[in-house]
Design an enzyme around this catalytic site. Structure first.
Site, PDB file in Angstrom:
ATOM      1  N   CYS A 125      24.533  67.921 -42.387  1.00 12.70           N
ATOM      2  CA  CYS A 125      25.683  68.832 -42.572  1.00 12.70           C
ATOM      3  C   CYS A 125      26.439  68.577 -43.848  1.00 12.70           C
ATOM      4  CB  CYS A 125      26.456  69.157 -41.309  1.00 12.70           C
ATOM      5  SG  CYS A 125      27.798  70.361 -41.751  1.00 12.70           S
ATOM      6  N   VAL A 243      -1.227  61.169 -36.655  1.00 15.57           N
ATOM      7  CA  VAL A 243      -0.508  61.331 -35.281  1.00 15.57           C
ATOM      8  C   VAL A 243       0.744  62.167 -35.451  1.00 15.57           C
ATOM      9  CG1 VAL A 243       0.381  59.759 -33.391  1.00 15.57           C
ATOM     10  CG2 VAL A 243      -1.721  59.079 -34.770  1.00 15.57           C
ATOM     11  N   GLU A 783      26.929  79.623 -58.085  1.00 20.95           N
ATOM     12  CA  GLU A 783      27.836  80.510 -58.886  1.00 20.95           C
ATOM     13  C   GLU A 783      27.227  81.107 -59.824  1.00 20.95           C
ATOM     14  OE1 GLU A 783      31.687  78.576 -60.098  1.00 20.95           O
ATOM     15  OE2 GLU A 783      32.109  80.160 -61.423  1.00 20.95           O
ATOM     16  N   ARG A 861      38.795  71.854 -67.464  1.00 17.38           N
ATOM     17  CA  ARG A 861      39.808  71.406 -66.304  1.00 17.38           C
ATOM     18  C   ARG A 861      39.776  69.775 -66.194  1.00 17.38           C
ATOM     19  NH1 ARG A 861      41.388  73.314 -61.428  1.00 17.38           N
ATOM     20  NH2 ARG A 861      40.991  75.355 -61.649  1.00 17.38           N
ATOM     21  N   PHE A 895      35.237  71.176 -59.950  1.00 18.71           N
ATOM     22  CA  PHE A 895      34.865  71.703 -61.445  1.00 18.71           C
ATOM     23  C   PHE A 895      35.384  70.935 -62.561  1.00 18.71           C
ATOM     24  CE2 PHE A 895      35.197  75.451 -64.459  1.00 18.71           C
ATOM     25  CZ  PHE A 895      33.929  76.171 -64.124  1.00 18.71           C
ATOM     26  N   GLU A1227      38.622  72.948 -53.007  1.00 21.90           N
ATOM     27  CA  GLU A1227      38.542  71.850 -53.847  1.00 21.90           C
ATOM     28  C   GLU A1227      39.316  70.734 -54.033  1.00 21.90           C
ATOM     29  OE1 GLU A1227      38.317  74.973 -57.284  1.00 21.90           O
ATOM     30  OE2 GLU A1227      36.493  73.875 -57.711  1.00 21.90           O
TER      31      GLU A1227
HETATM   32  C1  LIG Z   1      12.007  61.392 -43.016  1.00 18.76           C
HETATM   33  C2  LIG Z   1      11.461  60.338 -43.023  1.00 18.76           C
HETATM   34  C3  LIG Z   1      11.820  58.820 -43.010  1.00 18.76           C
HETATM   35  C4  LIG Z   1      11.085  57.725 -42.758  1.00 18.76           C
HETATM   36  N1  LIG Z   1      11.808  56.696 -42.727  1.00 18.76           N
HETATM   37  C5  LIG Z   1      11.189  55.662 -42.555  1.00 18.76           C
HETATM   38  C6  LIG Z   1      11.734  54.421 -42.418  1.00 18.76           C
HETATM   39  O1  LIG Z   1      12.914  54.374 -42.072  1.00 18.76           O
HETATM   40  N2  LIG Z   1      11.239  53.259 -42.401  1.00 18.76           N
HETATM   41  C7  LIG Z   1       9.684  53.181 -42.595  1.00 18.76           C
HETATM   42  O2  LIG Z   1       9.080  52.175 -42.724  1.00 18.76           O
HETATM   43  N3  LIG Z   1       8.865  54.301 -42.577  1.00 18.76           N
HETATM   44  C8  LIG Z   1       9.658  55.583 -42.809  1.00 18.76           C
HETATM   45  N4  LIG Z   1       9.072  56.710 -42.868  1.00 18.76           N
HETATM   46  C9  LIG Z   1       7.653  56.927 -43.162  1.00 18.76           C
HETATM   47  C10 LIG Z   1       6.739  57.126 -41.786  1.00 18.76           C
HETATM   48  O3  LIG Z   1       7.654  57.804 -40.754  1.00 18.76           O
HETATM   49  C11 LIG Z   1       6.156  56.063 -41.057  1.00 18.76           C
HETATM   50  O4  LIG Z   1       5.422  55.126 -41.924  1.00 18.76           O
HETATM   51  C12 LIG Z   1       5.426  56.520 -39.641  1.00 18.76           C
HETATM   52  O5  LIG Z   1       5.415  55.140 -38.761  1.00 18.76           O
HETATM   53  C13 LIG Z   1       4.032  57.028 -40.011  1.00 18.76           C
HETATM   54  O6  LIG Z   1       3.791  57.431 -38.722  1.00 18.76           O
HETATM   55  P1  LIG Z   1       2.782  58.839 -38.450  1.00 18.76           P
HETATM   56  O7  LIG Z   1       2.262  58.769 -36.956  1.00 18.76           O
HETATM   57  O8  LIG Z   1       3.846  59.992 -38.566  1.00 18.76           O
HETATM   58  O9  LIG Z   1       1.852  58.723 -39.587  1.00 18.76           O
HETATM   59  P2  LIG Z   1       0.714  59.808 -40.209  1.00 18.76           P
HETATM   60  O10 LIG Z   1       1.207  60.349 -41.190  1.00 18.76           O
HETATM   61  O11 LIG Z   1       0.125  60.663 -39.164  1.00 18.76           O
HETATM   62  O12 LIG Z   1      -0.327  58.728 -40.698  1.00 18.76           O
HETATM   63  C14 LIG Z   1      -0.012  57.926 -41.748  1.00 18.76           C
HETATM   64  C15 LIG Z   1      -1.292  57.306 -42.248  1.00 18.76           C
HETATM   65  O13 LIG Z   1      -1.720  56.304 -41.111  1.00 18.76           O
HETATM   66  C16 LIG Z   1      -3.033  56.485 -40.819  1.00 18.76           C
HETATM   67  N5  LIG Z   1      -3.240  56.238 -39.588  1.00 18.76           N
HETATM   68  C17 LIG Z   1      -2.508  56.540 -38.459  1.00 18.76           C
HETATM   69  N6  LIG Z   1      -2.872  56.245 -37.383  1.00 18.76           N
HETATM   70  C18 LIG Z   1      -4.251  55.469 -37.687  1.00 18.76           C
HETATM   71  C19 LIG Z   1      -5.156  54.512 -36.911  1.00 18.76           C
HETATM   72  N7  LIG Z   1      -5.036  54.509 -35.750  1.00 18.76           N
HETATM   73  N8  LIG Z   1      -5.993  53.951 -37.549  1.00 18.76           N
HETATM   74  C20 LIG Z   1      -6.222  54.097 -39.156  1.00 18.76           C
HETATM   75  N9  LIG Z   1      -5.228  54.785 -39.799  1.00 18.76           N
HETATM   76  C21 LIG Z   1      -4.423  55.306 -38.973  1.00 18.76           C
HETATM   77  C22 LIG Z   1      -3.567  58.051 -41.134  1.00 18.76           C
HETATM   78  O14 LIG Z   1      -4.613  58.096 -41.672  1.00 18.76           O
HETATM   79  C23 LIG Z   1      -2.358  58.046 -42.353  1.00 18.76           C
HETATM   80  O15 LIG Z   1      -3.018  57.269 -43.589  1.00 18.76           O
HETATM   81  C24 LIG Z   1       9.713  58.072 -42.784  1.00 18.76           C
HETATM   82  C25 LIG Z   1       9.201  59.426 -42.913  1.00 18.76           C
HETATM   83  C26 LIG Z   1      10.216  60.355 -43.012  1.00 18.76           C
HETATM   84  C27 LIG Z   1       9.200  61.569 -43.244  1.00 18.76           C
HETATM   85  S1  FES Z   2      25.514  72.572 -43.719  1.00 11.71           S
HETATM   86 FE1  FES Z   2      26.529  72.456 -41.909  1.00 11.71          FE
HETATM   87  S2  FES Z   2      28.032  74.100 -41.638  1.00 11.71           S
HETATM   88 FE2  FES Z   2      26.927  74.215 -43.762  1.00 11.71          FE
END
Ligand SMILES: Cc1cc2nc3c(=O)[nH]c(=O)nc-3n(C[C@H](O)[C@H](O)[C@H](O)COP(=O)(O)OP(=O)(O)OC[C@H]3O[C@@H](n4cnc5c(N)ncnc54)[C@H](O)[C@@H]3O)c2cc1C
Ligand code: FES
Ligand code: FES
Length: 1295
Positions: A125, A243, A783, A861, A895, A1227
């Site tokens: 937020c 996944v 703005e 400012r 600002f 502000e």
């Molecule tokens: C907002 C955000 C925050 C995140 N924070 C972190 C964090 O703090 N730390 C961190 O380490 N990562 C982080 N990640 C990265 C990600 O979330 C992780 O790596 C997560 O574990 C991926 O899992 P998934 O199931 O979503 O992967 P997917 O996107 O579904 O797949 C990822 C990859 O793995 C392959 N794959 C999946 N399963 C298999 C399998 N069984 N065999 C072969 N290949 C396979 C897929 O083909 C693809 O290439 C973040 C991502 C986001 C979007």
């Molecule tokens: S982003 Fe949370 S109230 Fe505006």
């Protein structure tokens, strides 16, 4: 297609919002429920709809914010409580937060505070400062009781110190008083929740069938068995397994990668199973991180400590792994197979020597997770037709730790992440085996093999530690140009984290019963270095003056009434620009922007783009019916770059198509060829070298500098750089332009009242109607800069003669729209031995970007605030505006004021360190007094800073706190505390005189209702609520009779921007005057039947302007004052810090609405915490912005609020210069977050003293972990000297 797009576009369920499309803000949170036939259980999870592929939701039930309650029918308690606790300002984040809380309550109707904090890790937020949200929701928590007499003097929160003072206190468990009344809340009745559809249970029990979804570009196959999956993988070896889609989704959306075949193993039991083995537990590759955490928790609770050290290390990594919504869907296999060099789990798996099972049609094979598994950047040892089946995590790996260091503790990618394991020879402390595995040091997760080999056979002791650190310094090298930057910090961290591991093991060895060898325990003052990062649940106090006893109950002024849209915001019924329903013939627009910072456009090739299905046209400078020149103050920019681009992100053209997806695909297919131009000026230093400045160079001077320096005992010179800041309003810029079909009329749904569009369309301003219903946050960013989008959309709509809309993606918004100006301050200050400042010569440089926008007023400012609250007899300030090849920077809450004051606090800090006098003493002796004059010769009357100061010292227990900090610092070597008190004085009014005007239109209807329109826009700050309070008081009718629908230029024209904190003052006065006019006119007829009548009215304030030539006149109508005290704790080894305490006393005059004002104080303060400690825009030397979303750009999260927060609105401080004696509040409080920065600096000073360092040192803003760690110089930092500047091209530059 994602679930979010399906909900919003196909089902018109617009309560679920788009904030980032990358899983980083939580605005899109919904609850997904599914039946697990193997456990015969229904599982409810909060999920990011922006990343959830629609195809993955077969047999799932999705609950959105609309599904749980509405204003029209019945609110859900989760919706009611956030609204009534004032936890919704602009409301754009609110549905997402509501759904995170709702999903938590579905799983745990009486959650603990820790559950709640975890549930919100994935929600951001930007407005509220989080405190009121937590406070509202604490009422669901199981811990009961009030403040447990924690209040000063052992009083209880329920007994107020002042009779007339209202106190709202909350502890970890319950809110006791009085900004809202919890007794009004509906109870939570879990039996009333919507049930999971029974038909989905029967379907879930049937054997899985394979599914195929054929899309325009992607074939999605969900096989029904492992065999089918392996067959498919053999046919499509390049296919991706998906996944959670948290990695693949990002790659397809932001990295422009296309995977034509996707295999989704959701049904495959073998990949989701969890099995015990002889050595540990085997997790199927599709097991989610939430499931992994749950299982490991169970084991840790069940088994003896020594068997679960690896599990505990994984749990520690999971604490800081993304947000709950991501952990609920992301799979363990996805993390391994992404092979990211900063994966949090891979270093642990590698150090633990986990076993991986791979499988293909040809059969299974097992692999040890070692340094050969990752064969290159994002590459593994898997063959194309193979998949990862499972991972076995072993039980006993004694002496195992994992560490993750990131910029923000919560939901952030790692800077360095590691797993460390040592095994000793039987009954000794001689190393038998050791594995140190690091992420963030190389293109893959690596083992520090050379160091480990060197340590084998050695005793665990001081000597080993010293050698290991030197060896790691040699082995863990990074090129000075390494991607990710922070090279010195990353290297230092690799060593510092090993030192933590060393101490942890040392401590464990010393605890062993009767060891056969001597092992000294860790020194007591080192003990805090091995504690895991932990922040206590927050507590808070808000103090404000109640309305006088006799005030009529109909008179709402001064009462903490709820934001009038809060309920609608909490139910998702509040309408934002992109929620406006589609027109049948409506089209979508996507921008085409420059990839070069400074270049001629040689050609634009659009053939490929036009071939994308659904594309209607490409719009560029050639299509402008009017002028291409534009700009809010000076017309020095173009609507579309013509023959030249001057920044990366410069708008060159736009594609219009039938859907957003088509428009965006086509926009990426437009090819522009460039001829680069030199010089490319990116940083302030580049601009100084090239003398690239906009004119005029402003100066304010008072007194006689030479005399002042002559009278000083000491003179010192210093510098500080203050980084910029992205607005990060949760709702990105959005425009819907609807041609009206005659006379060039156009209706625009936008976020600003500015009618710059007319010039581009070549029609009079009267032909353009701008309508602003509400904004999902603005903070100055909408703005003037929102017009760069609205103009392009209007030109496109004019060209195609159909409605056109565009809501920018987060990355585009961050790229094109500019932010707060980075500033560089250079000063020379003369002072007496006691710290009294006699003379100051300060020069400011701001990074303006490629057009002027509002930069002159911003620099002015900054100069008007160069004194902050200090009376300097001889002073000169000069401001240079640097012309650079960056997108134009613009207005942002404060600002220029915060940057101006930040420099002044830097020289105050230097003076204190130089004199050896406490900084608060230097501040106090330099404070202005009533009736003194500012450098611009404005008298400070109604001066309240001294009262704010005294009260803040008092409520923060400053002196006792200081004694405690000093004691703490004596007892702790590797963590230090710091304390700081910082005042602020903020001038109110637009410095451009003509802007100090407003208008209001009041309609009286014959049924007694009132429709009010004024010139200000609602962006969450509660302006509409306050204006209704003003009208209600003036007309003498209840607020319920008054309605504000929207802001529009056909009701109140020529509006000033809603900015400069002056909107309540200006519009409030206009509303007041309009109501008075009506009252006067209607009074004689009141007794009879009054006919509806309306009158528009423009209130022109006449202020004395300010003349820079003569240093005379009054630039400000009045000043707002405030003081804050903050205490922090830093970890000297990692640079992390905790905000332990903040007390704020703010003079808001006689508050119009204490709840809204406290909301503004806290929200602004937290935005300042972001500015000064967290948020860092990172650019390449070529001007490319890396930080384009919440993944890399970190605004404060729930976990960043001070553990203890007290906010007090100064009593008895009426302001005769504004409506009903109130004061502006938007502000002024932002700068008070500088108290956190200077508390950090204080703590660093204590850390440096341990290394024998004293005296002034430079600390630039923001005080990120990197800067804090680098400033805490010690034996480890010495091992990693920074690379020689000029000998390499850095990955990023400070602009
Ligand atoms: C907002 C955000 C925050 C995140 N924070 C972190 C964090 O703090 N730390 C961190 O380490 N990562 C982080 N990640 C990265 C990600 O979330 C992780 O790596 C997560 O574990 C991926 O899992 P998934 O199931 O979503 O992967 P997917 O996107 O579904 O797949 C990822 C990859 O793995 C392959 N794959 C999946 N399963 C298999 C399998 N069984 N065999 C072969 N290949 C396979 C897929 O083909 C693809 O290439 C973040 C991502 C986001 C979007
Ligand atoms: S982003 Fe949370 S109230 Fe505006
Ligand atoms: S829009 Fe989905 S998390 Fe931000």
């Amino acid at each position: 297609m994602t679930l979010l797009i399906f909900l919003r576009r196909k089902l018109s369920l617009t309560g679920t919002k788009l904030g980032c499309a990358e899983g980083g803000c939580g605005a899109c949170t919904v609850m997904v429920s599914r039946f697990n036939p193997h456990h015969n259980q229904i599982i409810h999870h909060a999920v990011n709809a922006c990343l959830a592929p629609l195809c993955s939701l077969h047999h799932c039930a999705v609950t959105t914010v609309e599904g749980i309650g509405s204003v029209a029918s019945k609110l859900h308690p989760v919706q009611e409580r956030i609204a009534k606790a004032h936890g919704s300002q602009c409301g754009f984040c609110t549905p997402g937060i509501v759904m995170s809380m709702y999903a938590l309550l579905r799983n745990s109707p009486q959650p603990s505070m820790q559950d709640m904090e975890e549930a919100f890790q994935g929600n951001l937020c930007r407005c509220t400062g989080y405190r009121p949200i937590l406070e509202g929701y604490k009422t669901f928590a199981k811990e009961g009781g009030c403040c447990r007499s924690r209040r000063k003097g052992n009083g209880c929160c329920l007994t107020s110190a002042h009779e007339e003072e209202h106190v709202s206190v909350s502890t970890t468990n319950v809110t006791c008083q009085q900004l809202f009344d919890p007794s009004e809340f509906m109870p939570l009745d879990p039996t009333q929740e919507i049930i999971f559809p029974p038909e989905l249970i029967s379907l879930g029990k049937q054997p899985p069938r394979s599914l195929r979804f054929i899309g325009e570009r992607v074939l999605w196959i969900q096989p029904s068995s492992l065999n089918e999956l392996l067959e498919l993988k053999a046919v499509y070896p390049a296919a991706k397994l998906v996944v959670g889609n948290t990695e693949v989704g990002i790659e397809m959306k932001f990295k422009n990668l296309l995977y034509p075949v996707i295999l989704a193993p959701a049904y495959i039991q073998e990949l989701s199973s969890i099995q015990y083995t002889e050595n540990g537990i085997e997790f199927g590759a599709s097991v989610t991180l939430t499931m992994l955490g749950k299982k490991l928790h169970e084991e840790v609770n069940k088994l003896p400590n020594y068997r679960t050290e690896v599990f505990q290390a994984i749990l520690e990594q999971l604490r800081w792994f993304a947000g709950q919504q991501i952990r609920n869907v992301a799979a363990i296999g996805g993390n391994i197979m992404t092979a990211s060099p900063i994966s949090d789990l891979n270093p642990v798996f590698m150090a633990a020597g986990c076993k991986l099972t791979l499988t293909s049609k040809e059969g299974k094979r097992a692999l040890q997770m070692d340094d050969k598994f990752f064969s290159g950047y994002r590459k593994t040892a898997l063959k194309p037709e193979e998949i990862l089946l499972s991972i076995e995590i072993p039980y006993t790996k004694k002496y195992f730790s994992a560490f993750k260091q990131s910029t923000r503790k919560e939901d952030d990618i790692a800077t360095i992440t590691c797993g460390m394991n040592v095994v000793f020879q039987q009954g000794s402390n001689i190393v038998k085996d050791i594995k140190l595995s690091y992420g963030g040091i190389a293109p893959t997760t690596v083992l520090a093999t050379a160091t480990c080999n060197r340590l084998i056979g050695r005793r665990w002791g001081e000597e080993l530690m010293e050698d290991a650190c030197s060896s790691l310094a040699e082995e863990m090298t990074l090129s000075p140009s390494a991607p990710g930057g922070m090279v010195t910090y990353r290297r230092t961290l690799a060593i510092s984290l090993f030192f933590k591991f060393y101490l942890t093991v040392q401590h464990k060895l010393a605890q062993m019963v009767k060891p056969t060898y001597v092992c000294l325990n860790v020194k007591p003052n080192y003990a805090s270095a091995i504690e895991l990062f932990h922040v206590d649940s927050p507590t808070s106090v808000q103090l404000y003056q109640a309305v006088p006893p006799g005030q009529s109950t109909d008179d709402m002024v001064g009462r903490p009434i709820m934001h009038l849209s809060a309920l609608k915001q909490a139910t998702g019924e509040a309408v934002y620009c992109d929620d406006i329903p589609q027109y049948e013939n409506g089209l979508y627009l996507a921008l085409v922007t420059s990839t070069k910072a400074h270049a001629y456009i040689k050609s634009i090739e659009t053939d490929d783009a036009m071939a994308v299905p659904g594309v209607v046209t490409f719009v560029s400078a050639k299509d402008l019916p009017g002028s291409n020149k534009t700009g809010p103050a000076v017309c020095d920019e173009t609507v579309f770059a013509d023959n030249k681009v001057t920044c990366v992100g410069h708008i060159v053209g736009a594609i219009v198509a039938d859907t957003q997806a088509h428009a965006q695909t086509a926009a990426k297919a437009v090819k522009i060829s460039y001829e680069e131009i030199q010089p490319v000026i990116i940083t302030i230093q580049d601009a100084i070298t090239n003398q690239s400045f906009y004119q005029p160079v402003r100066t304010i001077e008072k007194g006689d500098l030479a005399k002042g320096f002559h009278e000083s005992d000491n003179i010192l010179e210093g510098e500080i750089h203050i980084g910029g800041q992205d607005h990060f309003y949760l709702e990105t810029n959005c425009t819907l332009a609807v041609p009206q079909g005659e006379d060039g009329e156009m209706e625009l749904f936008v976020s600003t009242q500015s009618a710059l569009v007319a010039k581009a369309l070549g029609v009079p301003a009267s032909h353009i109607v701008c309508r602003v219903k509400r904004m999902g946050g603005g903070f100055g960013g909408k703005e003037s800069r929102s017009t760069i989008l609205s103009t392009v959309v209007a030109v496109a709509a004019h060209k195609v003669k159909r409605p056109v809309r565009c809501m920018l993606d987060r990355d585009e918004d961050m790229l094109v729209s500019g932010g707060r100006h980075p500033f560089f301050g250079r000063y020379k200050v003369g002072f007496k031995k006691n710290g009294k400042v006699m003379a100051l010569d300060v020069t400011y440089y701001s990074n303006v970007g490629n057009s002027m926008d509002l930069s002159l007023s911003i620099m002015e400012r900054a100069l008007f605030h160069m004194d902050n609250c200090y009376n300097i007899p001889h002073i000169r300030g000069t401001g240079y505006m640097c012309k650079t090849n960056l997108p134009s920077n613009t207005a942002f809450r404060g600002f220029g004021g915060p940057q101006g004051m930040m420099v002044s606090e830097s020289w105050i800090s230097d003076v204190a360190l130089c004199c050896g006098v406490p900084a608060e003493q230097v501040r106090e002796i330099n404070l202005y007094k009533q009736g003194e004059y500012t450098p611009f010769n404005q008298c400070l009357d109604q001066f309240t800073i001294d009262r704010c100061w005294k009260e803040c010292v008092n409520i923060s227990d400053f002196h006792q706190r200081k004694a405690r900090v000093e004691l703490y610092n004596k007892q702790h070597r590797w963590t230090k505390r710091g304390l700081s008190i910082v005042p602020t004085k903020f001038g109110i009014s637009f410095t451009a005189i003509f802007l100090n005007q407003a208008g209001a239109l009041v309609h009286l209807y014959t049924d007694g209702s009132v429709l009010l329109t004024h010139g200000g826009t609602e962006m969450g700050q509660g302006l509409h609520t306050k204006m209704i309070q003003v009208a209600s008081k003036t007309l003498g009718i209840p607020t319920s009779k008054i309605h504000i629908s929207e802001t529009s230029t056909n009701t109140v024209p020529n509006t000033s921007p809603t900015a400069a904190s002056a909107s309540s003052d200006l519009n409030g006065m206009a509303v007041y005057n309009a109501c008075q006019t009506l009252l006067q006119r209607l009074d004689p007829y009141k007794a009879r039947n009054p006919k509806g009548s309306w009158e528009d009215w423009v209130s022109i304030y006449v202020y004395l302007g300010y003349d820079f030539e003569t240093n005379s006149g009054h630039p400000f109508n009045y000043f707002s004052y405030g003081v804050a005290v903050s205490e922090v704790e830093i970890d000297c080894l990692t640079g992390s810090h905790k905000n332990l305490h903040t007390s704020i006393v703010m003079d808001v005059g006689k508050s119009l609405n204490p709840a809204l004002d406290i909301g503004q104080v806290e929200g602004a303060f937290m935005q300042g915490v972001g500015l000064f400690t967290l948020e860092e825009l990172r650019y390449s030397p070529q001007g490319y912005l890396y930080t384009r979303g919440p993944g890399m750009y970190k605004i404060p999260a729930f976990g960043d609020i001070p553990t203890e927060l007290k906010v007090s609105l100064l009593r008895d401080a009426p302001n005769e210069k504004a409506i009903f004696s109130s004061k502006a509040v938007g502000e002024p409080p932002l700068f008070l977050a500088a108290s956190v920065f200077y508390a950090i600096k204080d703590a660093i000073t204590a850390a440096r003293a341990e290394s024998g360092l004293s005296g002034p040192f430079r600390l630039d803003s923001p005080a990120t972990p990197e800067r804090i760690r680098n400033a805490c110089e010690d034996k480890f930092t010495k091992l990693c000297p920074p690379p020689e500047p000029g000998t390499y091209t850095p990955w990023d530059v400070r602009v």
